[in-house]
Design a protein around this motif. Structure first.
Motif, PDB file in Angstrom:
ATOM      1  N   UNK A  26      10.140   2.630  -1.261  1.00 58.69           N
ATOM      2  CA  UNK A  26       9.557   2.553   0.078  1.00 58.69           C
ATOM      3  C   UNK A  26      10.449   3.241   1.110  1.00 58.69           C
ATOM      4  N   UNK A  27      11.740   2.875   1.232  1.00 55.32           N
ATOM      5  CA  UNK A  27      12.575   3.579   2.215  1.00 55.32           C
ATOM      6  C   UNK A  27      12.719   5.065   1.922  1.00 55.32           C
ATOM      7  N   UNK A  28      12.701   5.457   0.646  1.00 56.17           N
ATOM      8  CA  UNK A  28      12.803   6.877   0.321  1.00 56.17           C
ATOM      9  C   UNK A  28      11.552   7.632   0.775  1.00 56.17           C
ATOM     10  N   UNK A  29      10.394   7.029   0.583  1.00 53.92           N
ATOM     11  CA  UNK A  29       9.157   7.661   1.064  1.00 53.92           C
ATOM     12  C   UNK A  29       9.144   7.716   2.594  1.00 53.92           C
ATOM     13  N   UNK A  30       9.588   6.644   3.232  1.00 50.36           N
ATOM     14  CA  UNK A  30       9.613   6.628   4.700  1.00 50.36           C
ATOM     15  C   UNK A  30      10.533   7.720   5.230  1.00 50.36           C
ATOM     16  N   UNK A  58       2.277  13.760   0.625  1.00 50.25           N
ATOM     17  CA  UNK A  58       2.454  13.136  -0.687  1.00 50.25           C
ATOM     18  C   UNK A  58       3.167  11.790  -0.547  1.00 50.25           C
ATOM     19  N   UNK A  59       4.204  11.729   0.296  1.00 49.48           N
ATOM     20  CA  UNK A  59       4.943  10.476   0.491  1.00 49.48           C
ATOM     21  C   UNK A  59       4.036   9.398   1.088  1.00 49.48           C
ATOM     22  N   UNK A  60       3.189   9.787   2.043  1.00 49.43           N
ATOM     23  CA  UNK A  60       2.268   8.824   2.654  1.00 49.43           C
ATOM     24  C   UNK A  60       1.225   8.365   1.658  1.00 49.43           C
ATOM     25  N   UNK A  61       0.781   9.281   0.783  1.00 50.40           N
ATOM     26  CA  UNK A  61      -0.160   8.910  -0.280  1.00 50.40           C
ATOM     27  C   UNK A  61       0.457   7.859  -1.200  1.00 50.40           C
ATOM     28  N   UNK A  62       1.739   8.011  -1.535  1.00 51.84           N
ATOM     29  CA  UNK A  62       2.408   7.040  -2.403  1.00 51.84           C
ATOM     30  C   UNK A  62       2.461   5.667  -1.729  1.00 51.84           C
ATOM     31  N   UNK A  63       2.826   5.643  -0.443  1.00 52.21           N
ATOM     32  CA  UNK A  63       2.847   4.375   0.292  1.00 52.21           C
ATOM     33  C   UNK A  63       1.446   3.774   0.343  1.00 52.21           C
ATOM     34  N   UNK A  64       0.440   4.617   0.559  1.00 51.12           N
ATOM     35  CA  UNK A  64      -0.949   4.148   0.578  1.00 51.12           C
ATOM     36  C   UNK A  64      -1.325   3.488  -0.738  1.00 51.12           C
ATOM     37  N   UNK A  65      -0.996   4.133  -1.855  1.00 51.75           N
ATOM     38  CA  UNK A  65      -1.357   3.580  -3.158  1.00 51.75           C
ATOM     39  C   UNK A  65      -0.612   2.271  -3.429  1.00 51.75           C
ATOM     40  N   UNK A  66       0.614   2.165  -2.964  1.00 52.50           N
ATOM     41  CA  UNK A  66       1.354   0.910  -3.101  1.00 52.50           C
ATOM     42  C   UNK A  66       0.672  -0.190  -2.289  1.00 52.50           C
ATOM     43  N   UNK A  67       0.262   0.146  -1.057  1.00 51.68           N
ATOM     44  CA  UNK A  67      -0.398  -0.828  -0.197  1.00 51.68           C
ATOM     45  C   UNK A  67      -1.744  -1.281  -0.766  1.00 51.68           C
ATOM     46  N   UNK A  68      -2.461  -0.384  -1.419  1.00 48.14           N
ATOM     47  CA  UNK A  68      -3.783  -0.717  -1.933  1.00 48.14           C
ATOM     48  C   UNK A  68      -3.732  -1.729  -3.072  1.00 48.14           C
ATOM     49  N   UNK A  69      -2.578  -1.877  -3.688  1.00 51.46           N
ATOM     50  CA  UNK A  69      -2.391  -2.936  -4.679  1.00 51.46           C
ATOM     51  C   UNK A  69      -1.975  -4.207  -3.929  1.00 51.46           C
ATOM     52  N   UNK A  70      -2.572  -5.331  -4.293  1.00 49.12           N
ATOM     53  CA  UNK A  70      -2.256  -6.583  -3.599  1.00 49.12           C
ATOM     54  C   UNK A  70      -0.772  -6.904  -3.644  1.00 49.12           C
ATOM     55  N   UNK A  71      -0.124  -6.583  -4.750  1.00 44.81           N
ATOM     56  CA  UNK A  71       1.314  -6.828  -4.865  1.00 44.81           C
ATOM     57  C   UNK A  71       2.073  -6.021  -3.815  1.00 44.81           C
ATOM     58  N   UNK A 119       9.139  -1.508   9.687  1.00 44.96           N
ATOM     59  CA  UNK A 119       9.710  -0.254   9.200  1.00 44.96           C
ATOM     60  C   UNK A 119       8.598   0.722   8.830  1.00 44.96           C
ATOM     61  N   UNK A 120       7.595   0.227   8.109  1.00 48.59           N
ATOM     62  CA  UNK A 120       6.457   1.074   7.737  1.00 48.59           C
ATOM     63  C   UNK A 120       5.637   1.436   8.965  1.00 48.59           C
ATOM     64  N   UNK A 121       5.375   0.435   9.809  1.00 49.86           N
ATOM     65  CA  UNK A 121       4.567   0.678  11.000  1.00 49.86           C
ATOM     66  C   UNK A 121       5.193   1.675  11.951  1.00 49.86           C
ATOM     67  N   UNK A 122       6.510   1.614  12.099  1.00 42.26           N
ATOM     68  CA  UNK A 122       7.196   2.532  13.015  1.00 42.26           C
ATOM     69  C   UNK A 122       7.076   3.975  12.540  1.00 42.26           C
ATOM     70  N   UNK A 123       7.248   4.182  11.237  1.00 41.51           N
ATOM     71  CA  UNK A 123       7.154   5.544  10.707  1.00 41.51           C
ATOM     72  C   UNK A 123       5.726   6.065  10.826  1.00 41.51           C
ATOM     73  N   UNK A 124       4.743   5.228  10.480  1.00 36.05           N
ATOM     74  CA  UNK A 124       3.347   5.650  10.632  1.00 36.05           C
ATOM     75  C   UNK A 124       3.045   5.997  12.091  1.00 36.05           C
ATOM     76  N   UNK A 125       3.534   5.177  13.010  1.00 35.05           N
ATOM     77  CA  UNK A 125       3.309   5.436  14.429  1.00 35.05           C
ATOM     78  C   UNK A 125       3.950   6.733  14.892  1.00 35.05           C
ATOM     79  N   UNK A 126       5.167   6.981  14.446  1.00 34.67           N
ATOM     80  CA  UNK A 126       5.846   8.232  14.802  1.00 34.67           C
ATOM     81  C   UNK A 126       5.099   9.449  14.258  1.00 34.67           C
TER      82      UNK A 126
END
Length: 299
Positions: free
Chosen positions: A154-158, A171-184, A198-205
């Motif tokens: 997660x921090x590496x993708x961010x 590609x990095x955002x796609x990976x975070x998206x796929x992680x989020x789409x899993x309930x885990x 941390x995730x929200x700040x990067x998405x916002x930026x």
């Protein structure tokens, strides 16, 4: 090996065997990376061939001294990226994916994702490394998500989402998206305020950066950003937080006009705005005829 002629199969087998010969490896890497799309069974053949995976890993660790201080040349980057392309085959194949994870091979790629240099050799290296991780998450598999969450992905993708080119950010955002789409993955990121923000700040930026582009925003990147936000809004605590931290630009009709021909993303954005309490902004998108006023789940 699948539907190829015997001569082609024998040629590929010869190149795989040449991987264990340092004098012949560079050419073998190049040829196999060019032929990989035509040989669906290349991945298991690589995995079960003596010394082949070890040779690919040797190519990777050989590059580590060039990462800091940054001295990676275009030639060295191209060579190791050919090795990474072969590992991507292994990561994406049903027969070898679990073995790939059990061997913890993705961890060998993480030093590449920690680099900060924006030169083309480093950007190509990061992008190709992300491609390997992207191949893992393309298939919905909770075991893959559990493995990745046990690492620092997660921090590496961010980090890449902050400093990369548009393609590597996508590609990095796609990976975070796929992680989020899993309930885990969703539960993991929303488990603590620190992770969520941390995730929200990067998405916002990234949204702000898209608004500052000379040309119109990247539709593809914006699509992944919106899907990440929408999935976050499925979590009650995250939804409450998004009411105050969702970028105002996503309610700006002029900014979101670039989505006018993308019905799917407009539906996602309208659903997101409804979820976090901005129904008027959602109505302005003109997508309410295809949006249900209940939180969406899944892909």
């Amino acid at each position: 090996m699948a539907t190829n002629g015997l001569g082609d199969v024998q040629q590929v087998e010869a190149f795989v065997h040449q991987l264990i010969n340092p004098a012949m490896r560079e050419n073998a890497l190049l040829e196999l990376s060019k032929k990989r799309e035509n040989f669906p069974e290349l991945a298991p053949y690589l995995w079960h061939s003596f010394g082949a995976i070890a040779a690919l890993l040797q190519e990777i660790v050989t590059i580590y001294p060039l990462l800091s201080p940054p001295s990676l040349t275009a030639h060295a980057s191209n060579r190791v990226c050919n090795a990474l392309a072969l590992l991507q085959c292994v990561a994406s194949h049903n027969e070898t994916r679990a073995l790939f994870l059990q061997a913890h091979i993705p961890l060998f790629l993480y030093p590449f994702l920690q680099t900060m240099s924006k030169t083309r050799p480093f950007e190509y290296l990061r992008l190709t490394s992300l491609g390997v991780i992207g191949a893992l998450v393309k298939v919905d598999d909770t075991d893959v998500i559990n493995f990745l969450l046990s690492t620092e992905i997660i921090p590496l993708c961010l980090r890449t989402m902050e400093i990369g080119t548009e393609l590597s950010k996508t590609v990095a955002t796609f990976i975070v998206q796929k992680i989020l789409l899993d309930d885990v993955g969703l539960n993991y990121i929303c488990a603590t305020a620190e992770r969520f923000f941390a995730v929200g700040a990067v998405l916002g930026n990234m949204v702000v950066a898209q608004a500052q582009m000379v040309d119109q925003p990247s539709q593809r990147l914006l699509k992944h950003i919106i899907r990440c936000y929408l999935r976050l809004s499925d979590n009650p605590r995250a939804r409450e937080a998004l009411r105050s931290c969702l970028p105002e630009l996503l309610r700006n009709a002029q900014f979101t006009a670039c989505l006018k021909n993308d019905d799917t993303t407009r539906r996602w954005l309208a659903q997101l705005l409804i979820n976090v309490g901005f129904p008027d902004a959602a109505a302005a998108l003109g997508a309410l005829d295809v949006v249900q006023p209940t939180p969406m789940t899944g892909a």
